[in-house]
Design an enzyme around this catalytic site. Structure first.
Site, mmCIF file in Angstrom:
data_model
loop_
_atom_site.group_PDB
_atom_site.id
_atom_site.type_symbol
_atom_site.label_atom_id
_atom_site.label_comp_id
_atom_site.label_asym_id
_atom_site.label_seq_id
_atom_site.Cartn_x
_atom_site.Cartn_y
_atom_site.Cartn_z
ATOM 1 N N ASP A 97 0.398 -1.572 -0.217
ATOM 2 C CA ASP A 97 -0.163 0.098 -0.380
ATOM 3 C C ASP A 97 0.935 1.305 0.107
ATOM 4 O O ASP A 97 1.735 1.650 0.821
ATOM 5 C CB ASP A 97 -0.494 -0.664 1.225
ATOM 6 C CG ASP A 97 -2.105 1.436 1.357
ATOM 7 O OD1 ASP A 97 -2.688 1.228 0.429
ATOM 8 O OD2 ASP A 97 -1.823 2.109 2.399
ATOM 9 N N GLU B 54 1.511 -0.563 -5.133
ATOM 10 C CA GLU B 54 0.715 1.045 -5.154
ATOM 11 C C GLU B 54 1.683 1.664 -5.998
ATOM 12 O O GLU B 54 2.077 2.545 -4.547
ATOM 13 C CB GLU B 54 -0.235 0.509 -4.108
ATOM 14 C CG GLU B 54 -1.159 1.832 -4.882
ATOM 15 C CD GLU B 54 -2.097 2.022 -3.592
ATOM 16 O OE1 GLU B 54 -3.720 2.606 -3.580
ATOM 17 O OE2 GLU B 54 -1.367 2.144 -2.080
#
Length: 406
Positions: free
Chosen positions: A343, A377
Site C-alpha cells: 500500500d 501501489e
C-alpha cells in the site's frame, strides 16, 4: 532479568523461557510488563530491562511460555516540540508481536498527551499520567516456527489475481457453517476454492489481515473501519477474522488448502503508516518507544504525512528496514503466503526513485524475498511513480484499470 540474545527482536521462546528484545535508541529506561490473572484480577509485574547492546534493550525470563501477555513501558523525556514523546504511563505493543489479546478502548487514557475525550482533544503539550494498560491490547508470546510450504509457484505470465476481504468473501456463503463465515477458515472451504477455480483465478489477494483498529474520529461517529488499512502491529493477525483461538494456524491451514488447489495467496500490507495517527493520536507502540526514530518528522515536533493518515512510518531507516524485512519473511516462511501488494509504496522511501530505496534494495538482496511476488501501489499523497520500480517488482497500473472500466 538475565541477558538475552540481542540478535533477534521480539519475544523468542527457548527451552526454558523467553528472550525479549526491543529497539529504542533514545529511551532512558525500558520495563517489560507481564500480565497474569490472580484471583480473577489481572496483575501487572514489571521487570527492568537493564541489558543493552546499542539501541537494543534485552532480557531473558525463565519460565515464560507461549500465551504470556506482556507489553512495554518506555521512559524518557517529554518534549513534543522536538518530536520526543516518551510516556511510561502508556503500555506499548511490541512491534514484533505475532499475537494480540484484547481490544482497544477509545478513551482519553490511550493518549500520551492530556486528552479530554476519546478523540484526543486536549493539551498536546502536557504529558498525561493516567495508566493505559486496561484500555489497550496486550502483546502475547507465541512460538510459531518456520515451516515447509508446498507452493503452486505460478509464473507471472499466467497469474490471474482475485482481490478480496477476508470477511466479505465468505460472509454470505450458506455452504459454510455460520460461525466460520467471514473467517480465515472460510478461505479454505471447498466452496470458496471451487468458486475461485471456476473463475480461473490463480492467486487470492487478501486485503490487510494484520491487526488494525478503527480511527478515533470514525469511532466517534459510531462507525467501524472495515477495510483494515490502519495497522497497530505489522506481523500480528487481526483476531476479528478468526473462528478459533489460534488465528495463525487457522490461516496457515486455509493457505495450504488453497495451495493444494493451485491458488497462491498474496497479502495487501500497510507499512507506510500506523494507527497512532498524527501528533494528537493515541500512544500505542512506536510513538512511545522512539517517536523520532520510527516516524518521519519535520524537526519541529510535527509528522511528515505523505499517506493522508496522520503519520508516515520511517521505512528508510535501518532499523525500520530490518523490521519490515523480518515481517515479510515471517509472513512467507511461517504463515506461508506467496507475495505482497504494498500500500502506498512510494511512501516507503525518501529517495527520488525506488531504484535507490534502502528498503527496495534490501528486498531484492534478500535470498528469500526476491523469489516471491512483489506488487507496488506506486503513489502516495505527494507523488506518482508508475514505472519506477525495479525487478522483481510489478505495479498496479491505475491508468490501465480506469481505461478498462471506461
Amino acid at each position: 532479568m538475565l541477558p538475552a540474545d540481542p540478535r533477534t527482536l521480539g519475544a523468542t521462546v527457548t527451552d526454558g523461557g523467553t528472550n525479549f528484545a526491543i529497539w529504542s535508541n533514545a529511551a532512558d529506561a525500558i520495563e517489560l510488563c507481564l500480565f497474569n490473572e490472580v484471583n480473577g484480577a489481572l496483575v501487572e509485574t514489571r521487570f527492568a530491562m537493564s541489558h543493552r547492546n546499542g539501541p537494543i534493550w534485552h532480557g531473558y525470563l525463565a519460565g515464560v511460555r507461549p500465551g504470556q501477555r506482556y507489553g512495554y513501558r518506555v521512559y524518557g523525556p517529554w518534549a513534543p516540540e522536538r518530536g520526543v514523546r516518551f510516556n511510561a504511563a502508556k503500555l506499548l505493543i511490541d512491534p514484533y508481536t505475532h499475537v494480540l489479546d484484547g481490544q482497544l478502548s477509545h478513551v482519553p487514557e490511550i493518549y500520551g498527551h492530556s486528552a479530554l475525550d476519546a478523540t484526543g482533544d486536549g493539551d498536546l503539550s502536557v504529558r498525561d499520567d493516567r495508566d493505559s494498560a486496561s484500555f489497550v491490547p496486550y502483546s502475547v508470546v507465541s512460538d510459531h516456527r518456520v515451516r515447509e510450504v508446498n507452493r503452486p509457484l505460478v509464473p507471472w505470465a499466467k497469474t490471474i489475481i482475485y482481490e478480496a476481504h477476508v470477511q466479505g468473501i465468505t460472509a454470505k456463503n450458506s455452504s459454510i457453517d455460520e460461525n466460520e463465515r467471514g473467517t480465515y477458515k472460510g478461505l479454505g472451504h471447498p466452496s470458496t476454492i471451487a468458486h475461485l477455480k471456476s473463475l480461473g483465478v490463480t492467486a487470492l489477494e487478501l486485503l490487510p489481515v494484520a491487526a488494525s483498529v478503527t480511527e478515533p474520529a470514525i469511532y466517534s461517529r459510531g462507525r467501524k473501519n472495515y477495510w483494515g488499512y490502519n495497522s497497530i502491529a505489522f506481523s500480528a493477525l487481526n483476531n476479528d477474522y478468526a473462528c478459533t483461538d489460534d488465528p495463525i494456524k487457522e490461516l496457515q491451514d486455509s493457505i495450504d488448502h488453497l495451495h493444494n488447489a493451485g491458488i497462491e495467496v498474496i497479502l495487501d500490507v500497510v507499512y507506510n503508516h500506523t494507527a497512532e495517527g498524527g501528533v494528537g493520536g493515541p500512544t500505542l507502540s512506536y510513538k512511545g518507544i522512539d517517536n523520532k526514530a520510527y516516524y518521519r518528522n519535520d524537526g519541529h515536533g510535527n509528522y511528515v504525512d505523505v499517506t493522508g493518515c496522520g503519520n508516515t512510518f520511517a521505512a528508510s531507516n535501518p532499523h525500520s528496514v530490518r523490521q519490515i524485512i523480518d515481517s515479510l519473511r515471517w509472513w512467507i516462511e511461517v504463515v506461508g503466503v506467496d507475495g505482497f501488494r504494498f500500500d502506498l509504496a512510494t511512501a516507503l522511501y525518501t529517495s527520488s526513485s525506488a531504484f535507490n530505496s534502502s528498503l527496495m534494495s534490501a528486498i531484492e538482496a534478500d535470498s528469500v524475498l526476491r523469489n516471491f511476488k512483489m506488487i507496488a501501489e506506486p503513489w502516495d499523497m505527494t507523488r506518482y511513480a508508475l514505472g519506477d520500480f525495479p525487478h522483481p517488482w510489478r505495479e498496479w497500473n491505475d491508468a490501465y484499470r480506469d481505461s478498462v472500466r471506461q
